[in-house]
Design an enzyme around this catalytic site. Structure first.
Site, short mmCIF file in Angstrom:
data_model
loop_
_atom_site.label_atom_id
_atom_site.label_comp_id
_atom_site.label_asym_id
_atom_site.label_seq_id
_atom_site.Cartn_x
_atom_site.Cartn_y
_atom_site.Cartn_z
N LYS A 51 0.82 -1.22 0.00
CA LYS A 51 0.00 0.00 0.00
C LYS A 51 0.86 1.27 0.00
O LYS A 51 0.39 2.34 -0.37
CB LYS A 51 -0.92 0.02 1.21
CG LYS A 51 -1.85 -1.17 1.30
CD LYS A 51 -3.29 -0.79 1.12
CE LYS A 51 -4.14 -2.03 1.00
NZ LYS A 51 -5.53 -1.77 0.68
N SER A 76 -8.80 1.55 8.83
CA SER A 76 -8.14 1.10 10.05
C SER A 76 -7.02 0.14 9.70
O SER A 76 -6.41 -0.47 10.56
CB SER A 76 -9.16 0.42 10.98
OG SER A 76 -9.79 -0.63 10.29
#
Lengths: 312, 312
Positions: A51, A76
Site C-alpha cells: 500500500k 483502520s
C-alpha cells in the site's frame, strides 16, 4: 487509456520513497505446488505492505499547492499506515479517521508513522462525515485506499519490478481485496509481461470480485467472515473496469486453504506474512493443474501481523 | 594453519548443495540500533539453518569409500536435520541417534530429510554408546555438530558470501553455541575482510565461551536456562583455539534482551528466526556505543521454530 510509459513514470516517481523489495524462490514450495514460484515480497516494503506504493503515487500526483494542505482517509488497516508514512516522507500532514473500536496496536502504528488520528463511532457514515469535515477544515485531499487511479497505478509497480527481474513469468497471482492491487498488477502484466496473465485470489467468504466478474456489474460482499482481514473491502468503479479488461480470472479459496498456505509460507519460507497474502498461494495449490510447471509470480501483499498476542 | 585458498575451496565444494542466502538491510532496525546492519539470512538456507554448510563440507571431505558407508551423529537439533539432508543430497545414509524424549516435530523433520533414527534413553552416555554401536555395525563415520574442523570451515562460508557482497564490513556478530559458527566466521573475516572483527554473542545463561576466553581454558556451562535452545552446547578443543586467536570478544546478553531482539526481527524485518539467532542483534543493542555508525554484519543462524504451537 493507460500506457507503458505512464506506468514507468509512476515507478520512477515513487522510487525515492519505496524499497525495491526482494523476490524469493523456494525449492520446497515449488515441490509442494508443482510450479516455479517467484514471491515478490511486499511484506519487506516500507511499513510492511504494498500500500506504500499507491499512497506515495497518489500524494505525489496532487498539485503542489493542494499537496501541502495534506491528505485524509478513513481506514483502520494498512492504507492508514501507508498514507501516514508516505505523507511524512513527503513532508505533509495525513489525517486518519479511525473507528474508536480499532485495535490500539493499529492506532499506535499510525501514530508512529506520524498520522493525525481522529476517532469516530464505528459506522461508515460516521467515518465519511468525519473525513468530510476534516477536508473542509483543512483543505486536505481525500484519498481512497483502492478505488483511485493513482493508487491503482502505484500498486502496479510491484509487478513491474517483478517482471523486470523475471521477464518470462506466465502468470502473476495476487490477493483481491478492494481491487487496487489486482488492477494495478494486471496493467503492469499487460504492458511489461510477455503474454503474462493476471489471476486474482479471493476468499469464498468475501467474493465480491468473483461475482462481479460473473455478473458484469459491481457486486457487494455477502459475508466477510475471513481470516484475510485485508480482503473484506469492496471493488470500486475505478478498478472494476480494469479488472474486467485485464484480469483473466478470479480463483476463490476456502479458509482452511488460506491457513494451510499461510503455514507453508511461514514454516518453509521463513517469512512473516499476513493471512491475506496467503490467498494467492492457496489459489495455486487449489488449482494445481492450471499452474503445473508454469513460471508463476506471486505478490506477497504484506506482513503486518500483531505478533504480541502470539509470541511474546 | 588455515588459508584463504582453503576456505575458498570449501565454499566451491559445498556450493552445489547449498543456497546462497540473501542479505537483508532494514532502515528501521538501523534506526533502532544506531548502526548499519547487514543480516545474512541463513534462516533461508536449505533445511532452515547454517548447519547445512558444515554438514555438507564434512561429508564431502570424507574419503569416497568411507563416505559411502554413511555418517552418524547424536543430536536433537538442527545438525541432525542438516546431516540428514546433506547425506540425502550426496546420496549416502545418515544415522541419527536421538533421545526418545526429543519432540515429535524434530523426529519428523529428520525423517522428512531421510535420516535413519535410532532412539535411545536421554543421557549423553546412551547417545554416545548408540552412536558407537552404529559405527561398528555400519562402518559409518561419526560427525560432531561443531567440534570438527571441516564443519567449522563449512560454517564460515556464510561470512565469505556476506563479505563478498559487503567487503567493507567492520565487524561480524554471530551467536555462540558449540562454537562452530563463530570460529568459522572468524576465519572467514580474517581472510576475506578488510580488518573485519568477529564478535560472539552468548546468553548469560549459557556463557561457557565467555568464561573460556577469560580463563584461557575450556569452561563448561553452569546453567543452560535460555530461550536460545541452539546455544546450550559446549565449546570444544577444535574450535576453542580458533576462537582464542580470531574472535575479538564475546558479549553476553540477558534473556529479556534476546526476546526484545527477537521481537524486533519478526515485527520489523518480517522474517521467521530462531531465538538463538536473536542473540547477535541483542548484543549490538546492549552495547550500542561499541557499534555506533559502524557497518556490522549479523549472521542470522536459522529459522526452525515450531509454529504449530503458536499460530495454527
Amino acid at each position: 487509456m493507460h500506457s507503458k510509459e505512464e506506468l514507468e513514470e509512476v515507478h520512477q516517481r515513487i522510487l525515492p520513497y519505496i524499497h525495491k523489495t526482494p523476490v524469493l524462490h523456494s525449492s520446497l514450495v515449488n515441490e509442494i505446488s508443482g510450479t516455479d514460484l517467484f514471491f515478490k515480497c511486499e511484506n519487506f516494503q516500507r511499513m510492511g505492505a504494498f500500500k506504500m506504493r499507491g499512497a506515495t503515487n497518489a500524494i505525489l500526483q496532487l498539485p503542489k499547492e493542494q499537496q501541502q494542505k495534506g491528505v485524509v482517509t478513513h481506514s483502520s488497516g494498512n492504507f492508514a499506515q501507508a498514507l501516514s508514512l508516505a505523507a511524512k516522507s513527503i513532508g505533509i500532514p495525513a489525517y486518519i479517521v479511525m473507528p474508536s473500536s480499532a485495535p490500539q496496536v493499529k492506532k499506535n502504528a499510525v501514530k508512529t508513522y506520524g498520522g493525525i488520528i481522529t476517532e469516530c463511532p464505528p459506522s461508515l457514515k460516521d467515518r465519511e462525515e468525519n473525513a468530510q469535515r476534516i477536508m473542509q477544515e483543512t483543505g486536505a485531499s481525500f484519498l481512497h485506499p483502492s478505488n483511485d487511479t493513482n493508487v491503482i497505478l502505484g500498486q502496479g509497480t510491484a509487478a513491474i519490478e517483478l517482471l523486470q527481474e523475471y521477464p518470462d513469468l506466465e502468470v502473476i497471482v495476487t490477493p483481491v481485496g478492494g481491487g487496487g492491487l489486482v488492477a494495478g498488477t494486471a496493467l503492469a502484466a499487460h504492458f511489461f509481461g510477455k503474454n503474462c496473465k493476471t489471476i486474482g485470489a479471493e476468499p469464498f467468504e468475501a467474493d465480491d470480485a468473483y461475482r462481479s466478474l460473473q455478473s458484469g456489474k459491481i457486486e457487494t460482499n455477502k459475508t466477510t467472515n475471513t481470516i484475510g482481514d485485508g480482503l473484506k473491502t469492496q471493488l470500486g468503479d475505478k478498478n472494476f473496469p480494469i479488472i474486467q479488461q485485464y484480469v483473466s480470472e478470479i480463483i476463490r479459496v476456502e479458509e482452511n486453504e488460506i491457513i494451510e498456505a499461510l503455514r507453508i509460507i511461514w514454516e518453509r519460507m521463513k517469512i512473516v506474512v499476513e493471512p491475506s497474502s496467503a490467498t494467492a498461494l492457496a489459489a495455486v495449490l487449489r488449482e494445481k493443474e492450471k499452474f503445473r510447471n508454469k513460471k508463476v509470480g506471486i505478490i506477497i501483499s504484506g506482513g503486518n501481523v500483531d505478533l504480541s498476542q502470539l509470541l511474546f
